[in-house]
Design a protein around this motif. Structure first.
Motif, PDB file in Angstrom:
ATOM      1  N   LYS A   6       0.830  -1.199   0.000  1.00 62.10           N
ATOM      2  CA  LYS A   6       0.000   0.000   0.000  1.00 62.10           C
ATOM      3  C   LYS A   6       0.871   1.257   0.000  1.00 62.10           C
ATOM      4  N   GLY A   7       1.948   1.238   0.765  1.00 60.67           N
ATOM      5  CA  GLY A   7       2.870   2.379   0.796  1.00 60.67           C
ATOM      6  C   GLY A   7       3.535   2.612  -0.549  1.00 60.67           C
ATOM      7  N   GLY A   9       2.325   1.699  -3.449  1.00 61.53           N
ATOM      8  CA  GLY A   9       1.271   2.161  -4.358  1.00 61.53           C
ATOM      9  C   GLY A   9       0.998   3.649  -4.190  1.00 61.53           C
ATOM     10  N   GLU A  10       0.934   4.107  -2.944  1.00 64.57           N
ATOM     11  CA  GLU A  10       0.710   5.532  -2.697  1.00 64.57           C
ATOM     12  C   GLU A  10       1.884   6.357  -3.225  1.00 64.57           C
ATOM     13  N   PHE A  11       3.103   5.839  -3.032  1.00 65.07           N
ATOM     14  CA  PHE A  11       4.281   6.540  -3.538  1.00 65.07           C
ATOM     15  C   PHE A  11       4.227   6.669  -5.056  1.00 65.07           C
ATOM     16  N   VAL A  13       1.565   6.612  -7.012  1.00 63.26           N
ATOM     17  CA  VAL A  13       0.489   7.533  -7.396  1.00 63.26           C
ATOM     18  C   VAL A  13       0.942   8.979  -7.208  1.00 63.26           C
ATOM     19  N   ASP A  14       1.607   9.275  -6.093  1.00 62.83           N
ATOM     20  CA  ASP A  14       2.102  10.628  -5.861  1.00 62.83           C
ATOM     21  C   ASP A  14       3.150  11.025  -6.894  1.00 62.83           C
TER      22      ASP A  14
END
Length: 74
Positions: A6-7, A9-11, A13-14
């Motif tokens: 999840k971390g 994936g968020e990275f 996307v950002d």
């Protein structure tokens, strides 16, 4: 394991979001700068004195905005 995925994936996307924003805003800023240069060029051809006289208030307006933005809070 799920937390790490999840971390990541968020990275991603950002990172992609910032890259897309940069691709959109860089040409937009360049076009805006070109328009401003064109306006100054055309106004200088029409009246150099009026161009210099108009640059004074615009400079004061921008300086006041910068002062408001960057001054130390009370």
């Amino acid at each position: 394991m799920r937390r790490a995925v999840k971390g990541v994936g968020e990275f991603l996307v950002d990172t992609v979001g910032e890259a897309v924003t940069e691709v959109v805003l860089s040409p937009l800023a360049s076009v805006l700068l070109g328009c401003l240069v064109l306006i100054v060029y055309l106004s200088w051809r029409a009246s150099p004195r009026l161009t210099v006289a108009g640059a004074g208030p615009v400079s004061c307006f921008l300086a006041h905005g910068a002062w408001q933005t960057f001054r130390a809070p009370a």
